[in-house]
Design a protein around this motif. Structure first.
Motif, PDB file in Angstrom:
ATOM      1  N   VAL A 149     -30.934 182.604 121.746  1.00  0.00           N
ATOM      2  CA  VAL A 149     -30.212 183.623 122.516  1.00  0.00           C
ATOM      3  C   VAL A 149     -29.724 184.691 121.545  1.00  0.00           C
ATOM      4  O   VAL A 149     -29.052 184.384 120.561  1.00  0.00           O
ATOM      5  N   ARG A 150     -30.071 185.942 121.844  1.00  0.00           N
ATOM      6  CA  ARG A 150     -29.549 187.070 121.062  1.00  0.00           C
ATOM      7  C   ARG A 150     -28.567 187.822 121.963  1.00  0.00           C
ATOM      8  O   ARG A 150     -28.963 188.501 122.920  1.00  0.00           O
ATOM      9  N   ALA A 151     -27.295 187.691 121.667  1.00  0.00           N
ATOM     10  CA  ALA A 151     -26.236 188.299 122.483  1.00  0.00           C
ATOM     11  C   ALA A 151     -25.585 189.438 121.702  1.00  0.00           C
ATOM     12  O   ALA A 151     -25.013 189.218 120.638  1.00  0.00           O
ATOM     13  N   ALA A 152     -25.695 190.657 122.222  1.00  0.00           N
ATOM     14  CA  ALA A 152     -25.111 191.831 121.573  1.00  0.00           C
ATOM     15  C   ALA A 152     -23.976 192.372 122.434  1.00  0.00           C
ATOM     16  O   ALA A 152     -24.150 192.594 123.631  1.00  0.00           O
ATOM     17  N   ALA A 165     -23.282 193.531 137.365  1.00  0.00           N
ATOM     18  CA  ALA A 165     -24.009 192.457 136.675  1.00  0.00           C
ATOM     19  C   ALA A 165     -23.217 191.912 135.489  1.00  0.00           C
ATOM     20  O   ALA A 165     -23.509 192.192 134.329  1.00  0.00           O
ATOM     21  N   HIS A 166     -22.195 191.131 135.789  1.00  0.00           N
ATOM     22  CA  HIS A 166     -21.402 190.488 134.750  1.00  0.00           C
ATOM     23  C   HIS A 166     -22.136 189.272 134.213  1.00  0.00           C
ATOM     24  O   HIS A 166     -22.693 188.484 134.968  1.00  0.00           O
ATOM     25  N   PHE A 167     -22.144 189.114 132.883  1.00  0.00           N
ATOM     26  CA  PHE A 167     -22.839 187.978 132.296  1.00  0.00           C
ATOM     27  C   PHE A 167     -22.196 187.578 130.983  1.00  0.00           C
ATOM     28  O   PHE A 167     -21.997 188.410 130.095  1.00  0.00           O
ATOM     29  N   ARG A 168     -21.864 186.312 130.864  1.00  0.00           N
ATOM     30  CA  ARG A 168     -21.374 185.752 129.604  1.00  0.00           C
ATOM     31  C   ARG A 168     -22.060 184.415 129.371  1.00  0.00           C
ATOM     32  O   ARG A 168     -22.370 183.680 130.320  1.00  0.00           O
ATOM     33  N   TYR A 169     -22.273 184.103 128.107  1.00  0.00           N
ATOM     34  CA  TYR A 169     -22.914 182.836 127.766  1.00  0.00           C
ATOM     35  C   TYR A 169     -22.090 182.120 126.716  1.00  0.00           C
ATOM     36  O   TYR A 169     -21.728 182.694 125.682  1.00  0.00           O
ATOM     37  N   THR A 170     -21.781 180.852 126.984  1.00  0.00           N
ATOM     38  CA  THR A 170     -21.046 180.011 126.041  1.00  0.00           C
ATOM     39  C   THR A 170     -22.012 178.997 125.441  1.00  0.00           C
ATOM     40  O   THR A 170     -22.539 178.139 126.158  1.00  0.00           O
TER      41      THR A 170
END
Length: 341
Positions: A149-152, A165-170
């Motif tokens: 996962v590349r989260a910027a 389009a809310h998005f968060r990844y833990t």
């Protein structure tokens, strides 16, 4: 297939806002990094809403993929008209207009990430980049089919009430995490599954070598298999090695069980996709793999549809098993089975 999921959000976790204009979140240095990552991929996949809102061309990759359950896409969009890339549409509703500009794959039992991955692997794709939107990102994460996962995050932009389009990844606790700043962009690279390509190819070639011991038969494929348990024990097998009804995977699993090996968490390497339908035995190789608790399956060649329509990869992925396919070795497997073709 190795799957990289990439996205950019505002400080408060939005992929976009509600305006008609595309919200530019990435800084120039971040865009350069994304472009380099794209160029290392065989294909890029986006969702229908991303195509409609952003109208991207994605012209840096050889294969462009879009998911649209309704099939309601504009054939004149840049995705379909710019450049010479191969275009693939996954949909649940056929749209004849799209067949003029893309290869349309109709998923009549519903679109799933495992079906997408299986169909793309069948077409020789080894590296896939998934860029969203939110539903598409969650589709792959929800089925556990993401390796990196590349989260910027752009900490200078807060969307607030304009958010779309809310998005968060833990990430899980055992993930490998690396962080960097690119023109103020906070980029986190999360490795969920380390790259095991070198080890996989070594054992997969051993499985292919096992298949060369088979006596060609009109009613079965020449297949070889290698089982490696968590404690390093190794067992091999090939089609009909000890019984005229046994498949290669069955032979290797049988040897492991007879030796008292614990198969939970083991890996099996097979030259061809494990079967899902059997006439000569009560259980398919796929069922045996699931029942004995193996957690990883690696194979080179999808089973041709000469005898049955095999669903091994999809069935194993649905059971939560890590499936790795290396289609670059498929031609060698087909050559060994040349008597069928």
């Amino acid at each position: 297939m190795r799957i990289t999921l990439s996205y950019a959000t505002s400080k408060d976790g939005y992929l976009d806002d509600c305006s008609n204009e595309r919200l530019m979140l990435s800084t120039p240095a971040d865009w350069e990094a994304v472009y380099r990552l794209r160029q290392a991929q065989d294909a890029i996949l986006i969702g229908a809403e991303t195509l409609r809102r952003d109208n991207p061309s994605l012209k840096l990759v050889p294969v462009r993929v879009v998911i649209s359950r309704s099939g309601n896409l504009d054939p004149s969009a840049r995705f379909f008209t710019v450049g010479e890339a191969r275009r693939i549409v996954f949909t649940e509703q056929p749209n004849p207009a799209l067949e003029e500009v893309a290869e349309v794959i109709v998923c009549d039992r519903g679109i799933t990430a495992r079906r997408i991955v299986t169909e793309l692997e069948r077409r020789g794709i080894n590296n896939l980049m998934v860029e969203g939107g939110a539903k598409t990102l969650q589709l792959f994460l929800g089925e556990g089919l993401v390796d990196v996962v590349r989260a910027a995050v752009n900490p200078a932009i807060t969307v607030g009430e304009r958010g779309y389009a809310h998005f968060r990844y833990t990430p899980p606790e055992d993930a490998i995490i690396a962080q960097e700043l690119l023109d103020g962009m906070e980029v986190t690279t999360i490795t969920l599954n380390p790259d095991t390509t070198e080890e996989d190819l070594k054992e997969l070639r051993a499985a292919i070598d096992e298949s060369r011991h088979c006596t060609p038969d009109a009613g079965s494929y020449c297949v070889g298999a290698v089982v490696i348990t968590c404690d390093g024990a190794r067992f091999t097998g090939y089609t009909h090695e000890t019984s005229p009804t046994h498949h290669a995977e069955q032979e290797a699993l049988k040897k492991a069980l007879e030796a008292g090996a614990d198969l939970r968490g083991a890996t099996i390497y097979a030259s061809m996709e494990p079967c899902t339908e059997r006439k000569s035995e009560p259980k398919s190789c796929t069922r045996l793999i699931i029942e004995h608790g193996l957690t990883k399956v690696v194979f080179a060649c999808y089973e041709p549809s000469k005898f049955v329509q095999c669903e091994g990869a999809c069935t194993l992925r649905a059971a939560g098993i890590d499936v790795r396919v290396y289609p670059d070795l498929a031609n060698e497997v087909l050559q060994i089975n040349g008597h069928h073709f």
